[in-house]
Write a protein that holds these residues in place. Structure first.
Motif, mmCIF file in Angstrom:
data_model
loop_
_atom_site.group_PDB
_atom_site.id
_atom_site.type_symbol
_atom_site.label_atom_id
_atom_site.label_comp_id
_atom_site.label_asym_id
_atom_site.label_seq_id
_atom_site.Cartn_x
_atom_site.Cartn_y
_atom_site.Cartn_z
ATOM 1 N N ARG A 1 23.995 32.386 58.697
ATOM 2 C CA ARG A 1 22.623 32.566 57.551
ATOM 3 C C ARG A 1 22.163 34.121 57.667
ATOM 4 O O ARG A 1 22.116 34.721 56.392
ATOM 5 N N LEU A 2 22.239 34.662 58.532
ATOM 6 C CA LEU A 2 21.626 36.018 58.955
ATOM 7 C C LEU A 2 22.597 36.843 58.019
ATOM 8 O O LEU A 2 22.174 37.773 57.356
ATOM 9 N N ARG A 3 24.072 36.635 58.242
ATOM 10 C CA ARG A 3 24.999 37.288 57.640
ATOM 11 C C ARG A 3 24.834 37.409 56.110
ATOM 12 O O ARG A 3 24.807 38.425 55.178
ATOM 13 N N ASN A 4 24.530 35.986 55.573
ATOM 14 C CA ASN A 4 24.411 35.908 54.049
ATOM 15 C C ASN A 4 23.242 36.540 53.608
ATOM 16 O O ASN A 4 23.104 37.090 52.530
ATOM 17 N N LEU A 5 22.207 36.471 54.502
ATOM 18 C CA LEU A 5 21.063 37.137 53.968
ATOM 19 C C LEU A 5 21.131 38.677 53.782
ATOM 20 O O LEU A 5 20.253 39.325 52.965
ATOM 21 N N THR A 6 22.222 39.017 54.689
ATOM 22 C CA THR A 6 21.991 40.760 54.720
ATOM 23 C C THR A 6 23.174 41.400 54.014
ATOM 24 O O THR A 6 23.457 42.581 54.284
ATOM 25 N N LYS A 7 23.947 40.443 53.517
ATOM 26 C CA LYS A 7 25.241 41.097 52.815
ATOM 27 C C LYS A 7 25.434 41.865 51.589
ATOM 28 O O LYS A 7 26.285 42.596 51.420
#
Ligand code: SF4
Length: 341
Positions: free
Chosen positions: A271-277
């Protein structure tokens, strides 16, 4: 309390002095002295009568260092006393590229993050622009007495939520370059995500490095550690960060305190990767400090495993190096212990 001279820009000081019949060029002289943290008594190019007048009417600097705790790694934790006796903290960190000062923007904080000692007693008051500047002035004077060095970077990550004190913090940013020679590229501003003021900062043309204290990947999870999550959704915070990048061109830093059993699962990493990509962004993973809270930090292998999962997903991420571990390093701890004593 007397008027604080460091609240003025040099041109405002000229205006102030002109109402008292003091010559314009004196403002330039006084501005140099106050930017160096000099007391009125020591302003050697001013006549005594002027020094006396100024001392009766004004304070030159808005804070003084009442305690300095020096770590084995060279980090110095400051306790500053303001003119009304309130206490705030600062941290001077030495890196290969120079000195960075972590400065406070409020006495206390009303955001109430569960992992932070600064917010335990709520907000006492905002700092003025000149008081925030005084932290830098005092730290530079401290450095000048010990070595030929100056602060090159300021991080607004001490006590307080900078965007909850918007007018004074932006006035401080305007004063910082002429007074201390530190440009906006040398400033990082950490916020728990007050989205209207992130957009306002962008619209007002500021280009400091924006650091988002995210610390969770779902709103429900975030509400458990950051009460401000009840007002601002993660989706809106990320959208405001993208907007800030669009206007300022500055890569955003996402701050993520790793907490065992709360936010370090594989699903959190995804989720963190998806939020910041979708925008240039770096994730700063922070092993949680011991702030006497009920939350658990992580050990080294847990931290490395979460980092490795994130980077395998393509994220730019690092674990923040911990400085000053032997000197009550976490935000708000020194003040609490000093006050208890
Ligand atoms: S982490 Fe920052 S915003 Fe949260 S309570 Fe502490 S000082 Fe306030």
């Amino acid at each position: 309390m007397k008027t604080l001279l460091l609240d003025f820009s040099q041109s405002e000081l000229e205006g102030e002095f002109s109402t008292l019949g003091i010559e314009r060029y004196r403002a330039e002289q006084v501005y140099k002295w106050i930017s160096a943290g000099t007391d009125f008594d020591e302003m050697s190019n001013l006549p005594k009568s002027l020094r006396t007048l100024l001392a009766e009417k004004y304070d030159s600097v808005g804070a003084k260092i009442v305690k300095d705790a020096v770590s084995r790694d060279g980090t110095v934790k400051f306790l500053y006393e303001l003119r009304d006796g309130k206490l705030i903290e600062g941290v001077l960190m030495k890196y290969k590229y120079g000195y960075t000062l972590c400065a406070s923007t409020q006495v206390g904080c009303r955001m109430g993050c569960a992992f932070c000692a600064s917010g335990r007693d709520g907000l006492e008051r905002n700092l003025t622009s000149g008081e925030i500047l005084s932290e830098v002035v005092c730290a530079n004077a401290y450095l000048a007495k010990r070595e030929n060095a100056r602060i090159g970077n300021v991080v607004l990550m001490g006590s307080g939520e900078p965007l909850d004190n918007y007018d004074n913090v932006t006035a401080f940013l305007d004063l910082l370059t002429p007074s201390q020679g530190i440009g906006q590229r040398g400033v990082s501003l950490s916020t728990c995500g007050i989205t209207p003021n992130i957009r306002r900062l962008a619209d007002d043309g500021y280009s400091v490095t924006l650091c988002l204290s995210l610390h969770a990947t779902t709103d429900e999870q975030r509400k458990k550690v950051m009460p401000t999550a009840n007002a601002y959704k993660i989706e809106d915070i990320i959208s405001a960060a993208e907007y800030y990048f669009g206007k300022s061109g500055r890569r955003v830093i996402v701050e993520y305190a790793m907490m065992r059993g709360v936010n370090i699962s594989d699903s959190d990493a995804v989720r963190l990767r998806n939020l910041t990509k979708n925008f240039p962004c770096h994730i700063n993973l922070i092993p949680l400090n011991d702030t006497d809270s009920s939350l658990s930090g992580v050990n080294k292998s847990e931290a490395r495993a979460f980092l490795s999962k994130l980077t395998s997903l393509g994220a730019s991420a690092t674990i923040r190096r911990s400085l000053g571990e032997d000197i009550e390093g976490a935000c708000g701890q020194l003040k609490r212990r000093y006050t208890k004593k």
